[in-house]
Motif scaffolding. Structure first.
Motif, PDB file in Angstrom:
ATOM      1  N   ILE A  88       1.243   8.496  -0.655  1.00  0.00           N
ATOM      2  CA  ILE A  88       0.074   7.602  -0.633  1.00  0.00           C
ATOM      3  C   ILE A  88      -1.203   8.417  -0.813  1.00  0.00           C
ATOM      4  O   ILE A  88      -2.077   8.062  -1.613  1.00  0.00           O
ATOM      5  CB  ILE A  88       0.023   6.785   0.679  1.00  0.00           C
ATOM      6  N   GLU A  89      -1.327   9.519  -0.073  1.00  0.00           N
ATOM      7  CA  GLU A  89      -2.515  10.371  -0.181  1.00  0.00           C
ATOM      8  C   GLU A  89      -2.662  10.922  -1.604  1.00  0.00           C
ATOM      9  O   GLU A  89      -3.760  10.973  -2.156  1.00  0.00           O
ATOM     10  CB  GLU A  89      -2.442  11.530   0.824  1.00  0.00           C
ATOM     11  N   LYS A  90      -1.539  11.324  -2.200  1.00  0.00           N
ATOM     12  CA  LYS A  90      -1.566  11.853  -3.560  1.00  0.00           C
ATOM     13  C   LYS A  90      -2.008  10.778  -4.551  1.00  0.00           C
ATOM     14  O   LYS A  90      -2.830  11.031  -5.433  1.00  0.00           O
ATOM     15  CB  LYS A  90      -0.175  12.387  -3.936  1.00  0.00           C
ATOM     16  N   ALA A  95      -6.265   8.354  -7.991  1.00  0.00           N
ATOM     17  CA  ALA A  95      -7.081   7.189  -8.346  1.00  0.00           C
ATOM     18  C   ALA A  95      -8.558   7.414  -8.028  1.00  0.00           C
ATOM     19  O   ALA A  95      -9.388   6.569  -8.330  1.00  0.00           O
ATOM     20  CB  ALA A  95      -6.578   5.957  -7.606  1.00  0.00           C
ATOM     21  N   GLY A  96      -8.866   8.543  -7.406  1.00  0.00           N
ATOM     22  CA  GLY A  96     -10.255   8.815  -7.046  1.00  0.00           C
ATOM     23  C   GLY A  96     -10.720   8.024  -5.835  1.00  0.00           C
ATOM     24  O   GLY A  96     -11.910   7.756  -5.677  1.00  0.00           O
ATOM     25  N   LEU A  97      -9.777   7.646  -4.976  1.00  0.00           N
ATOM     26  CA  LEU A  97     -10.109   6.876  -3.778  1.00  0.00           C
ATOM     27  C   LEU A  97      -9.840   7.704  -2.532  1.00  0.00           C
ATOM     28  O   LEU A  97      -9.037   8.628  -2.545  1.00  0.00           O
ATOM     29  CB  LEU A  97      -9.266   5.592  -3.721  1.00  0.00           C
ATOM     30  N   LYS A  98     -10.485   7.346  -1.468  1.00  0.00           N
ATOM     31  CA  LYS A  98     -10.273   8.011  -0.185  1.00  0.00           C
ATOM     32  C   LYS A  98     -10.215   6.926   0.878  1.00  0.00           C
ATOM     33  O   LYS A  98     -11.132   6.109   0.998  1.00  0.00           O
ATOM     34  CB  LYS A  98     -11.423   8.981   0.102  1.00  0.00           C
ATOM     35  N   THR A 124      -6.269  -1.432  -9.042  1.00  0.00           N
ATOM     36  CA  THR A 124      -5.424  -0.665  -9.963  1.00  0.00           C
ATOM     37  C   THR A 124      -4.535   0.293  -9.177  1.00  0.00           C
ATOM     38  O   THR A 124      -3.345   0.436  -9.477  1.00  0.00           O
ATOM     39  CB  THR A 124      -6.302   0.117 -10.961  1.00  0.00           C
ATOM     40  N   TRP A 125      -5.097   0.940  -8.149  1.00  0.00           N
ATOM     41  CA  TRP A 125      -4.309   1.837  -7.307  1.00  0.00           C
ATOM     42  C   TRP A 125      -3.181   1.077  -6.614  1.00  0.00           C
ATOM     43  O   TRP A 125      -2.038   1.526  -6.607  1.00  0.00           O
ATOM     44  CB  TRP A 125      -5.213   2.503  -6.260  1.00  0.00           C
ATOM     45  N   LEU A 126      -3.488  -0.099  -6.065  1.00  0.00           N
ATOM     46  CA  LEU A 126      -2.475  -0.884  -5.363  1.00  0.00           C
ATOM     47  C   LEU A 126      -1.349  -1.293  -6.312  1.00  0.00           C
ATOM     48  O   LEU A 126      -0.171  -1.216  -5.959  1.00  0.00           O
ATOM     49  CB  LEU A 126      -3.094  -2.119  -4.701  1.00  0.00           C
ATOM     50  N   ALA A 127      -1.690  -1.688  -7.531  1.00  0.00           N
ATOM     51  CA  ALA A 127      -0.673  -2.058  -8.512  1.00  0.00           C
ATOM     52  C   ALA A 127       0.223  -0.856  -8.816  1.00  0.00           C
ATOM     53  O   ALA A 127       1.444  -0.989  -8.964  1.00  0.00           O
ATOM     54  CB  ALA A 127      -1.325  -2.581  -9.786  1.00  0.00           C
ATOM     55  N   GLY A 128      -0.364   0.335  -8.903  1.00  0.00           N
ATOM     56  CA  GLY A 128       0.421   1.545  -9.139  1.00  0.00           C
ATOM     57  C   GLY A 128       1.343   1.862  -7.982  1.00  0.00           C
ATOM     58  O   GLY A 128       2.496   2.272  -8.178  1.00  0.00           O
ATOM     59  N   VAL A 129       0.862   1.675  -6.763  1.00  0.00           N
ATOM     60  CA  VAL A 129       1.699   1.911  -5.578  1.00  0.00           C
ATOM     61  C   VAL A 129       2.871   0.929  -5.571  1.00  0.00           C
ATOM     62  O   VAL A 129       4.007   1.311  -5.274  1.00  0.00           O
ATOM     63  CB  VAL A 129       0.865   1.786  -4.277  1.00  0.00           C
ATOM     64  N   GLU A 130       2.592  -0.307  -5.920  1.00  0.00           N
ATOM     65  CA  GLU A 130       3.672  -1.297  -5.962  1.00  0.00           C
ATOM     66  C   GLU A 130       4.692  -0.935  -7.032  1.00  0.00           C
ATOM     67  O   GLU A 130       5.893  -1.051  -6.811  1.00  0.00           O
ATOM     68  CB  GLU A 130       3.101  -2.692  -6.217  1.00  0.00           C
ATOM     69  N   ARG A 131       4.216  -0.477  -8.165  1.00  0.00           N
ATOM     70  CA  ARG A 131       5.105  -0.151  -9.286  1.00  0.00           C
ATOM     71  C   ARG A 131       5.863   1.156  -9.040  1.00  0.00           C
ATOM     72  O   ARG A 131       7.065   1.223  -9.256  1.00  0.00           O
ATOM     73  CB  ARG A 131       4.275  -0.071 -10.570  1.00  0.00           C
TER      74      ARG A 131
END
Length: 162
Positions: A88-90, A95-98, A124-131
């Motif tokens: 998740i941290e990676k 995604a450039g988020l903290k 976009t980050w959440l969609a990537g985590v789901e995928r």
């Protein structure tokens, strides 16, 4: 039947011709109204609906192709709680988020809190985590901030378990 025969015999030839013509016109109108007109309007209605039906069929084909491609993908690897947090941290860093806070919950879910993040980047980050990690958002609370397009988000994320 006998009354009809007597009626017919009492008519003059010219009157018989008129009655036969009227009967033929009436029969033609009935045939048109009962057989031809419904077929013509039905064909026109079907022709108007055909492009929409073709478009729906194309959409179904696209969805079926997507389902087949998703079934062909390898299953999402299940991670240990330590590996999950690192992944998740990676992904957040990529995604450039903290996340302001990441709290593991008793049932293995993760609670993440974000402050003033761009909503589009977060989604976009959440969609990537789901995928990629098989995560599912269980609970999401988003509140607008003073910056347009930015939100404060609280998320409970459930990842695939072993």
């Amino acid at each position: 039947m006998q009354a009809l025969t007597q009626f017919w015999q009492e008519r003059a030839p010219r009157e018989k011709a008129l009655l036969l013509t009227a009967a033929a016109v009436l029969l033609g109108a009935l045939i048109y109204l009962l057989l031809i007109e419904p077929a013509v309007t039905g064909i026109a209605r079907l022709q108007r609906g055909l492009p929409a039906a073709r478009q729906q069929a194309a959409q179904l084909e696209a969805l079926l192709a997507e389902v087949k491609s998703l079934k062909a993908r390898p299953p999402v690897a299940t991670l240990s709680p330590q590996e999950t947090r690192a992944a998740i941290e990676k992904s957040l860093g990529a995604a450039g988020l903290k996340a302001a806070r990441v709290v593991p919950l008793a049932d293995g879910d993760l609670q993440l809190t974000f402050s003033n993040v761009p909503y589009a980047a977060w989604a976009t980050w959440l969609a990537g985590v789901e995928r990629e990690l098989g995560g599912r958002a269980i609970s999401v609370t988003a509140n607008a901030t003073g910056t347009p397009g930015h939100t404060d988000i609280e998320l409970v994320l459930r990842l695939t378990r072993r």
